[in-house]
Design a protein around this motif. Structure first.
Motif, short mmCIF file in Angstrom:
data_model
loop_
_atom_site.label_atom_id
_atom_site.label_comp_id
_atom_site.label_asym_id
_atom_site.label_seq_id
_atom_site.Cartn_x
_atom_site.Cartn_y
_atom_site.Cartn_z
N ALA A 51 39.87 36.15 36.88
CA ALA A 51 38.64 35.68 37.52
C ALA A 51 37.53 36.72 37.42
CB ALA A 51 38.90 35.33 38.98
N THR A 52 37.86 37.97 37.70
CA THR A 52 36.86 39.03 37.64
C THR A 52 36.27 39.15 36.24
OG1 THR A 52 37.92 40.27 39.43
CG2 THR A 52 36.44 41.50 37.98
N GLY A 53 37.14 39.04 35.22
CA GLY A 53 36.66 39.08 33.84
C GLY A 53 35.68 37.97 33.53
N LEU A 54 35.99 36.77 34.01
CA LEU A 54 35.10 35.63 33.78
C LEU A 54 33.79 35.79 34.56
CD1 LEU A 54 37.64 32.65 33.90
CD2 LEU A 54 36.40 33.49 31.90
N PHE A 55 33.90 36.26 35.80
CA PHE A 55 32.69 36.44 36.60
C PHE A 55 31.75 37.46 35.96
CE2 PHE A 55 35.44 35.44 40.56
CZ PHE A 55 35.21 34.08 40.41
N ALA A 96 41.64 28.86 36.45
CA ALA A 96 43.01 28.38 36.35
C ALA A 96 43.44 28.23 34.89
CB ALA A 96 43.15 27.04 37.07
N THR A 97 42.57 27.69 34.07
CA THR A 97 42.88 27.52 32.65
C THR A 97 43.09 28.86 31.96
OG1 THR A 97 41.64 25.43 32.53
CG2 THR A 97 42.04 26.60 30.45
N THR A 111 30.85 30.25 37.11
CA THR A 111 32.28 30.17 36.79
C THR A 111 32.98 29.25 37.80
OG1 THR A 111 32.24 32.42 35.92
CG2 THR A 111 34.39 31.50 36.45
N THR A 112 33.79 28.34 37.31
CA THR A 112 34.48 27.39 38.18
C THR A 112 35.94 27.79 38.39
OG1 THR A 112 35.23 25.95 36.38
CG2 THR A 112 33.00 25.55 37.27
N LYS A 127 36.40 31.07 46.85
CA LYS A 127 36.10 31.60 45.52
C LYS A 127 35.68 33.06 45.62
CE LYS A 127 32.92 30.70 41.65
NZ LYS A 127 31.77 29.86 41.23
N GLU A 128 34.96 33.41 46.69
CA GLU A 128 34.52 34.79 46.88
C GLU A 128 35.69 35.77 47.02
OE1 GLU A 128 32.25 32.53 50.02
OE2 GLU A 128 33.48 31.88 48.33
N ASP A 129 36.82 35.26 47.53
CA ASP A 129 37.98 36.12 47.74
C ASP A 129 38.54 36.66 46.42
OD1 ASP A 129 37.69 35.52 50.39
OD2 ASP A 129 39.35 34.10 50.47
N LEU A 130 38.25 35.95 45.34
CA LEU A 130 38.69 36.39 44.02
C LEU A 130 37.98 37.67 43.60
CD1 LEU A 130 38.70 32.86 42.43
CD2 LEU A 130 40.67 34.40 42.31
N VAL A 131 36.80 37.87 44.13
CA VAL A 131 36.00 39.05 43.79
C VAL A 131 36.21 40.16 44.81
CG1 VAL A 131 33.66 39.94 43.46
CG2 VAL A 131 34.24 37.63 42.69
N LEU A 132 36.11 39.81 46.07
CA LEU A 132 36.16 40.80 47.15
C LEU A 132 37.60 40.94 47.64
CD1 LEU A 132 32.95 39.47 48.92
CD2 LEU A 132 33.12 41.48 47.44
#
Length: 217
Positions: A30-34, A48-49, A42-43, A65-70
């Motif tokens: 997720a971080t890479g995509l963000f 997931a994909t 980014t969805t 979704k924010e938890d993926l970053v923080l």
């Protein structure tokens, strides 16, 4: 009996390890995509994909979704309260927090705000992440107020510990923002660390007239 017990004792540990690995994988992807395309664009489905897991798996591990970053948010919220609870004998809350911040800045700790330019820019460019970060500062301050109340034998929710937490929290919030500003200005962590340690000494010093002896262990 030893042979029979070993698998059942080991399996929970293996399952927990697998969960942690999956969680870390999703967070890393997720971080890479963000960073590549922005947080707002980014969805969850894309994450997931890319991580080769079901969309529901992502949401099971990360409710927001924010938890993926923080992903340091639990440590962030608990950090100031933990410092007060673990302060040394004869040490005030102010002294303990001042010492802890200096140590964190010297170690360029992400919880203190050291994140690198790409990550800092991602936060600054996202209204959602910026709002969530403000929420985390508020939650950290509330946890600090409870810790100060406990440390002084004051009922939680009373004005004195809340006021002290607001003052101490404001210094930490300002220093966190300062680290982000200097990061976005292109300074490296070593230079930022030197700058904010000196600035922190001045900022915490402004609180000494009112809080020098407050919540002394």
């Amino acid at each position: 009996m030893t042979t029979d017990a070993t698998p059942s004792a080991t399996l929970p540990g293996l399952r927990e390890t697998k969960k942690q690995e999956t969680r870390q994988l999703i967070s890393d992807v997720a971080t890479g995509l963000f960073l590549a395309q922005g947080f707002e664009r980014t969805t969850i489905a894309e994450i997931a994909t890319a991580a080769r897991v079901a969309k529901k798996t992502v949401t099971n591990y990360f409710s927001r979704k924010e938890d993926l970053v923080l992903d340091h948010q639990d440590a962030f919220i608990a950090s100031l309260a933990g410092t007060v609870s673990g302060r040394q004998a004869g040490e005030s809350a102010l002294s303990a927090l001042r010492r802890a911040f200096t140590d964190a800045a010297a170690g360029t700790d992400p919880v203190a705000g050291f994140s690198g330019p790409d990550f800092a820019r991602m936060i600054a460019d996202s209204p959602t992440l910026s709002a969530r970060l403000r929420d985390l500062h508020d939650l950290r301050e509330a946890a600090l107020a409870d810790a100060l109340a406990d440390a002084t034998g004051t009922p939680r929710g009373e004005i004195a510990p809340r006021t002290a937490a607001a003052l101490l929290g404001a210094v930490h919030r300002t220093l966190f923002q300062r680290i982000q500003e200097l990061t976005l200005a292109g300074q490296d962590n070593a230079r930022i660390s030197t700058t904010v340690i000196a600035e922190a000494d001045s900022a915490f010093g402004m609180l000494e007239p009112s809080l020098a002896d407050y919540a002394t262990a």
